[in-house]
Structure formats: structure tokens, C-alpha cells
Motif scaffolding. Structure first.
Motif, PDB file in Angstrom:
ATOM      1  N   ARG A 141      -0.081   7.539  -7.073  1.00 53.41           N
ATOM      2  CA  ARG A 141      -0.059   6.618  -5.938  1.00 53.41           C
ATOM      3  C   ARG A 141      -1.291   6.900  -5.088  1.00 53.41           C
ATOM      4  O   ARG A 141      -1.555   8.035  -4.722  1.00 53.41           O
ATOM      5  CB  ARG A 141       1.200   6.838  -5.123  1.00 53.41           C
ATOM      6  CG  ARG A 141       1.313   5.922  -3.920  1.00 53.41           C
ATOM      7  CD  ARG A 141       2.605   6.147  -3.198  1.00 53.41           C
ATOM      8  NE  ARG A 141       3.670   5.747  -4.102  1.00 53.41           N
ATOM      9  CZ  ARG A 141       4.951   5.981  -3.893  1.00 53.41           C
ATOM     10  NH1 ARG A 141       5.333   6.610  -2.822  1.00 53.41           N
ATOM     11  NH2 ARG A 141       5.848   5.588  -4.747  1.00 53.41           N
ATOM     12  N   GLU A 162      -3.621   5.835  -1.617  1.00 57.23           N
ATOM     13  CA  GLU A 162      -3.492   5.253  -0.284  1.00 57.23           C
ATOM     14  C   GLU A 162      -4.820   4.609   0.124  1.00 57.23           C
ATOM     15  O   GLU A 162      -5.884   5.189  -0.070  1.00 57.23           O
ATOM     16  CB  GLU A 162      -3.102   6.347   0.708  1.00 57.23           C
ATOM     17  CG  GLU A 162      -2.680   5.839   2.050  1.00 57.23           C
ATOM     18  CD  GLU A 162      -2.153   6.962   2.928  1.00 57.23           C
ATOM     19  OE1 GLU A 162      -1.449   6.639   3.896  1.00 57.23           O
ATOM     20  OE2 GLU A 162      -2.452   8.141   2.684  1.00 57.23           O
ATOM     21  N   ARG A 178      -6.837   1.996   3.234  1.00 55.42           N
ATOM     22  CA  ARG A 178      -6.809   1.439   4.587  1.00 55.42           C
ATOM     23  C   ARG A 178      -7.694   0.212   4.610  1.00 55.42           C
ATOM     24  O   ARG A 178      -8.797   0.196   4.075  1.00 55.42           O
ATOM     25  CB  ARG A 178      -7.308   2.450   5.621  1.00 55.42           C
ATOM     26  CG  ARG A 178      -7.207   1.924   7.048  1.00 55.42           C
ATOM     27  CD  ARG A 178      -7.599   2.946   8.094  1.00 55.42           C
ATOM     28  NE  ARG A 178      -8.842   3.642   7.814  1.00 55.42           N
ATOM     29  CZ  ARG A 178     -10.057   3.173   8.106  1.00 55.42           C
ATOM     30  NH1 ARG A 178     -10.200   2.008   8.679  1.00 55.42           N
ATOM     31  NH2 ARG A 178     -11.124   3.889   7.821  1.00 55.42           N
ATOM     32  N   CYS A 179      -7.191  -0.845   5.256  1.00 57.29           N
ATOM     33  CA  CYS A 179      -7.933  -2.090   5.390  1.00 57.29           C
ATOM     34  C   CYS A 179      -8.839  -1.984   6.611  1.00 57.29           C
ATOM     35  O   CYS A 179      -8.381  -1.663   7.705  1.00 57.29           O
ATOM     36  CB  CYS A 179      -6.967  -3.264   5.544  1.00 57.29           C
ATOM     37  SG  CYS A 179      -7.802  -4.836   5.798  1.00 57.29           S
ATOM     38  N   ASP A 191      -4.463  -1.896   8.572  1.00 57.36           N
ATOM     39  CA  ASP A 191      -3.227  -1.580   7.869  1.00 57.36           C
ATOM     40  C   ASP A 191      -3.487  -0.515   6.805  1.00 57.36           C
ATOM     41  O   ASP A 191      -4.530  -0.497   6.162  1.00 57.36           O
ATOM     42  CB  ASP A 191      -2.673  -2.852   7.210  1.00 57.36           C
ATOM     43  CG  ASP A 191      -1.249  -2.697   6.727  1.00 57.36           C
ATOM     44  OD1 ASP A 191      -0.546  -1.770   7.185  1.00 57.36           O
ATOM     45  OD2 ASP A 191      -0.825  -3.505   5.875  1.00 57.36           O
ATOM     46  N   THR A 192      -2.544   0.412   6.633  1.00 54.88           N
ATOM     47  CA  THR A 192      -2.598   1.413   5.578  1.00 54.88           C
ATOM     48  C   THR A 192      -1.535   1.053   4.555  1.00 54.88           C
ATOM     49  O   THR A 192      -0.402   0.740   4.917  1.00 54.88           O
ATOM     50  CB  THR A 192      -2.337   2.819   6.154  1.00 54.88           C
ATOM     51  OG1 THR A 192      -3.330   3.097   7.143  1.00 54.88           O
ATOM     52  CG2 THR A 192      -2.403   3.878   5.080  1.00 54.88           C
ATOM     53  N   PHE A 193      -1.910   1.094   3.273  1.00 53.38           N
ATOM     54  CA  PHE A 193      -0.973   0.714   2.217  1.00 53.38           C
ATOM     55  C   PHE A 193      -1.204   1.577   0.994  1.00 53.38           C
ATOM     56  O   PHE A 193      -2.233   2.234   0.855  1.00 53.38           O
ATOM     57  CB  PHE A 193      -1.115  -0.773   1.874  1.00 53.38           C
ATOM     58  CG  PHE A 193      -2.498  -1.175   1.415  1.00 53.38           C
ATOM     59  CD1 PHE A 193      -2.791  -1.277   0.064  1.00 53.38           C
ATOM     60  CD2 PHE A 193      -3.501  -1.454   2.330  1.00 53.38           C
ATOM     61  CE1 PHE A 193      -4.057  -1.631  -0.362  1.00 53.38           C
ATOM     62  CE2 PHE A 193      -4.767  -1.820   1.922  1.00 53.38           C
ATOM     63  CZ  PHE A 193      -5.048  -1.910   0.564  1.00 53.38           C
ATOM     64  N   GLU A 194      -0.206   1.607   0.105  1.00 56.45           N
ATOM     65  CA  GLU A 194      -0.274   2.418  -1.108  1.00 56.45           C
ATOM     66  C   GLU A 194      -0.287   1.524  -2.336  1.00 56.45           C
ATOM     67  O   GLU A 194       0.301   0.440  -2.331  1.00 56.45           O
ATOM     68  CB  GLU A 194       0.923   3.361  -1.175  1.00 56.45           C
ATOM     69  CG  GLU A 194       0.932   4.384  -0.068  1.00 56.45           C
ATOM     70  CD  GLU A 194       2.150   5.270  -0.099  1.00 56.45           C
ATOM     71  OE1 GLU A 194       3.148   4.917  -0.758  1.00 56.45           O
ATOM     72  OE2 GLU A 194       2.104   6.333   0.527  1.00 56.45           O
ATOM     73  N   CYS A 220      -5.927  -5.677   0.444  1.00 49.40           N
ATOM     74  CA  CYS A 220      -4.913  -5.478   1.474  1.00 49.40           C
ATOM     75  C   CYS A 220      -3.739  -6.438   1.208  1.00 49.40           C
ATOM     76  O   CYS A 220      -3.955  -7.549   0.729  1.00 49.40           O
ATOM     77  CB  CYS A 220      -5.565  -5.771   2.828  1.00 49.40           C
ATOM     78  SG  CYS A 220      -4.443  -5.922   4.212  1.00 49.40           S
ATOM     79  N   PRO A 221      -2.512  -6.033   1.524  1.00 54.83           N
ATOM     80  CA  PRO A 221      -1.364  -6.935   1.367  1.00 54.83           C
ATOM     81  C   PRO A 221      -1.501  -8.228   2.178  1.00 54.83           C
ATOM     82  O   PRO A 221      -0.848  -9.219   1.875  1.00 54.83           O
ATOM     83  CB  PRO A 221      -0.176  -6.111   1.864  1.00 54.83           C
ATOM     84  CG  PRO A 221      -0.603  -4.694   1.763  1.00 54.83           C
ATOM     85  CD  PRO A 221      -2.089  -4.696   1.949  1.00 54.83           C
ATOM     86  N   HIS A 222      -2.376  -8.221   3.193  1.00 57.62           N
ATOM     87  CA  HIS A 222      -2.587  -9.421   4.008  1.00 57.62           C
ATOM     88  C   HIS A 222      -3.728 -10.281   3.474  1.00 57.62           C
ATOM     89  O   HIS A 222      -4.133 -11.252   4.122  1.00 57.62           O
ATOM     90  CB  HIS A 222      -2.860  -9.016   5.460  1.00 57.62           C
ATOM     91  CG  HIS A 222      -1.756  -8.196   6.052  1.00 57.62           C
ATOM     92  ND1 HIS A 222      -0.519  -8.698   6.394  1.00 57.62           N
ATOM     93  CD2 HIS A 222      -1.698  -6.867   6.326  1.00 57.62           C
ATOM     94  CE1 HIS A 222       0.248  -7.732   6.861  1.00 57.62           C
ATOM     95  NE2 HIS A 222      -0.445  -6.603   6.827  1.00 57.62           N
ATOM     96  N   THR A 277     -11.487  -2.824   1.952  1.00 59.74           N
ATOM     97  CA  THR A 277     -10.582  -1.678   2.037  1.00 59.74           C
ATOM     98  C   THR A 277     -11.314  -0.416   1.604  1.00 59.74           C
ATOM     99  O   THR A 277     -12.329  -0.467   0.909  1.00 59.74           O
ATOM    100  CB  THR A 277      -9.338  -1.876   1.159  1.00 59.74           C
ATOM    101  OG1 THR A 277      -9.735  -2.010  -0.198  1.00 59.74           O
ATOM    102  CG2 THR A 277      -8.543  -3.097   1.594  1.00 59.74           C
TER     103      THR A 277
END
Length: 71
Positions: free
Chosen positions: A3, A5, A7-8, A13-16, A30-32, A37
Motif C-alpha cells: 500500500r 500513500e 498526497r494531492c 487530500d492524502t490517499f492510499e 487523486c480520488p477527486h 500528486t
């Protein structure tokens, strides 16, 4: 599967992302929907039966190597 990590830079936003090690350097969106990133360096915790023999704690203290050599 590892996994990673990210960051956008656009929204903060921080996402994995779960992906193979062969794909570790690939960019992630990014999920958005943002594409700017950066992959973060994550600290991991390793637990288990490692350490000094007999269950004694590992040496701690100053020096470049934790104090075990007396430096």
C-alpha cells in the motif's frame, strides 16, 4: 500487495493506493480527479521476535550505532 500513500498537491487530500511493487513508481490520480500528486514516504512498524538474545532489550544510547560499540 503493498500500500502506497500519496498526497494531492491541488487539494491537499492524502490517499492510499494498493499496487504491486513493480508499479510503485507509477503516478496516481487523486480520488477527486486531480493528477498533480506526490508519493509519500511512509514509516512502518515492524514487530516480532527480533532483538537481542534472551529477550533482553537492544542497547540504546548515543553514538552512530546506538551505543553498542561504546562510541
Amino acid at each position: 500487495m503493498p500500500r502506497y500513500e500519496f498526497r494531492c498537491r491541488a487539494c491537499g487530500d492524502t490517499f492510499e493506493v494498493n499496487r504491486s511493487m513493480a508499479e510503485a513508481g507509477d503516478p496516481a490520480n487523486c480520488p477527486h480527479g486531480h493528477t498533480d500528486t506526490v508519493k509519500l514516504l511512509s514509516a512502518i512498524a515492524v514487530t516480532g521476535r527480533g532483538g537481542a538474545a534472551g529477550g533482553a532489550p537492544a542497547p540504546t544510547g548515543g553514538g552512530c550505532c546506538g551505543g553498542a560499540c561504546g562510541c
